[in-house]
Design a protein around this motif. Sequence first.
Motif, PDB file in Angstrom:
ATOM      1  N   VAL A 134       0.822  -1.214   0.000  1.00  0.00           N
ATOM      2  CA  VAL A 134       0.000   0.000   0.000  1.00  0.00           C
ATOM      3  C   VAL A 134       0.859   1.268   0.000  1.00  0.00           C
ATOM      4  N   PRO A 137       3.603   1.508  -3.154  1.00  0.00           N
ATOM      5  CA  PRO A 137       2.991   1.833  -4.457  1.00  0.00           C
ATOM      6  C   PRO A 137       2.372   3.224  -4.499  1.00  0.00           C
ATOM      7  N   LEU A 138       1.762   3.642  -3.381  1.00  0.00           N
ATOM      8  CA  LEU A 138       1.110   4.948  -3.396  1.00  0.00           C
ATOM      9  C   LEU A 138       2.120   6.093  -3.337  1.00  0.00           C
ATOM     10  N   LEU A 188       2.790  -1.010 -10.347  1.00  0.00           N
ATOM     11  CA  LEU A 188       2.393  -0.458  -9.056  1.00  0.00           C
ATOM     12  C   LEU A 188       1.516  -1.424  -8.264  1.00  0.00           C
TER      13      LEU A 188
END
Lengths: 292, 366
Positions: free
Chosen positions: A208, A211-212, A291
């Motif tokens: 989480v 990737p963000l 991603l």
Amino acid sequence: MTARTDAAERADRRRRRVPYLLMAPGLIWLFLFYVLPMFRLVITSLQEGSLERGYTFTGNFDSYASVFTTYLPQLRNSLLFAFGATVIGLLVAYPLAYAIAFHTSRWKTLFLLLIIVPLLVPFLLRTLAWRVILADQGLVVSFLKTIGLLSESGRLLSTGWAVLAGLVYNYLAFITLPIYISLDKIEPALLEAANDLYATPWTAFRKVTLPLSMPGIISGTLLTFIPAAGDYVNVELLGNRNWTMMGNVIQSKFLVIIDYPAAAAISFTLMAIIVTMVIIYVRRVGTEELLT
Amino acid sequence: MTTGPNSAAGETTPAVELVGLTKTFGDIVAVDGLTLDIAENLFFAIIGPSGCGKTTTLRMIGGFEEPTAGTIKLHGRDVTGTKPYQRPVNTVFQSYALFPHLTIFENVAFGLRRQGVDKTDVDRRVGDMLDLVHLAQTAKRKPRQLSGGQRQRVALARALVNHPRLLLLDEPLGALDLKLRKEMQLELKRIQQEVGITFIHVTHDQEEAMTMADAIAVMRNGRIERMGEPVEIYDDPRTRFVAGFLGASNLMDGTVTGTDEVTLTGGHTFHVGPDKLARANGAVHVGVRPEKIHLTPSGADPGHANSMAGVVTDSSFIGVSTHYLVQTETAGELTVVVQNLGATRFAPRDSVTLSWDPEHTFVVAE
């Protein structure tokens, strides 16, 4: 079909014009100060002559050949330093940005300010300060000697390490801030949701948070790599002759030797190489498939 | 049917047992020694105004907040101090907290993948779950491409796909508009009955809680003030706070003057069901719900044992019903809701008689 009124059509035309009007100042600026000089640069790179005799356009590509024959070591140094500074910068900046975004609710502004404040000191002065920090009689050197990481005759100033340290330091804000912004935007509930769905903190980070924060990593690394590859001040002040970068070659060709065609050809080649690498990088890292 | 929340301690292990659960933030006591059993397969709602500790309670059950004191048992197992990912519980968050970088399918599959469920099972279970919430066609989209109601259902699917024995819902419908909220209330209830697991639902919306829940706990200042089935606590709220929070009430000051009698400060005497007076004595408030009051023209037979005279001061027609404000001599202004069944409508300044059944009269302490 009903006929549309003139007024509606005029309003429609106006609406379509708006984006172009908004972009116009930027486009004019870019054209005058980027596209035109670029064009001029390419023309210059294909000229022959000297400052006394004047330059004439001959369509000569010899200047380009010299980049890969004469200046290969400098090109290698530029890319190596830029790459090294980006990797080290990322390793330093990511935990820093992470800590500020997630663990300093009260002191956030202060920490951000501390990162930005050095930028208020001129680039040259900041780099000169590192000469003092890394000086032979300085604290860093004597500490490294004490713990045995540096031999008795060893020094830091005028080495590749000093250049690398200077580059990392000078571009640290540019890599930290974009990463901080992307991390700060992450809703804490997303990490709670990941934990709720059986992700350990480490898995939640991998699946989480990381990737963000990718958009921040991409812009941060680009903002470091691109200027670092063209830098010449750090080598000039902290390095030595063996570590000369492309930026130093361009600087001396333009301002010392006054060989405009060669300087232009080297500039253009360096730019082309960087643009190519950036495109490959953004394509590979920036695609959404990577991603997930 | 399983037993109610008050009598769950018998044969079966409750889904949730909270004992002396306390949470303080600095000087503020958010949850104050909460002790509560929630039976299995119940749709349990915790309601209360903001700051009453309902969300903190839910977050402690989910493991997002460490209790300052007390224990939490889930299905008989003490989970106090364990992390959220170690608890067989899933949560539907208020903001949904969908992963913006993942597709709807991957959002729903997230929990299964973390548990190492093999790929064919993941595909099947996620597919089934998306069918259940009517979202199969959105599997490849990203959360931002979905409407609020669709996102809400993804959040539900993402939690339910893991087959938790307990589902926590934190104001799950708060961000939806009224019409969608009503639809989702029925949808949630349908899904709860279909999957047959315990739901704990936190909301500040009493109507939403009454629509869906089998049992409701009303919280105030970190404690449970009243708990029971919706009908039970609506008809006998017992405290002034619950009476005001759960629906509208007309409250009048009075004194207990007999086993089934309360006399208003102004002199009027009402009959009250003796069971409701069992716990009360001295000064009390007498309450009656607006829809339980009948209006008849002045002079006609009131039809119910408790009655008093009044004058209509305001009437507003709202479709299914008409709301009246009636000024009385001894009890101030009362609200009356009359269903529009075609009977006489009253206009301001009409003299009327208000009447209601002693059964519908309740008494609350201060």
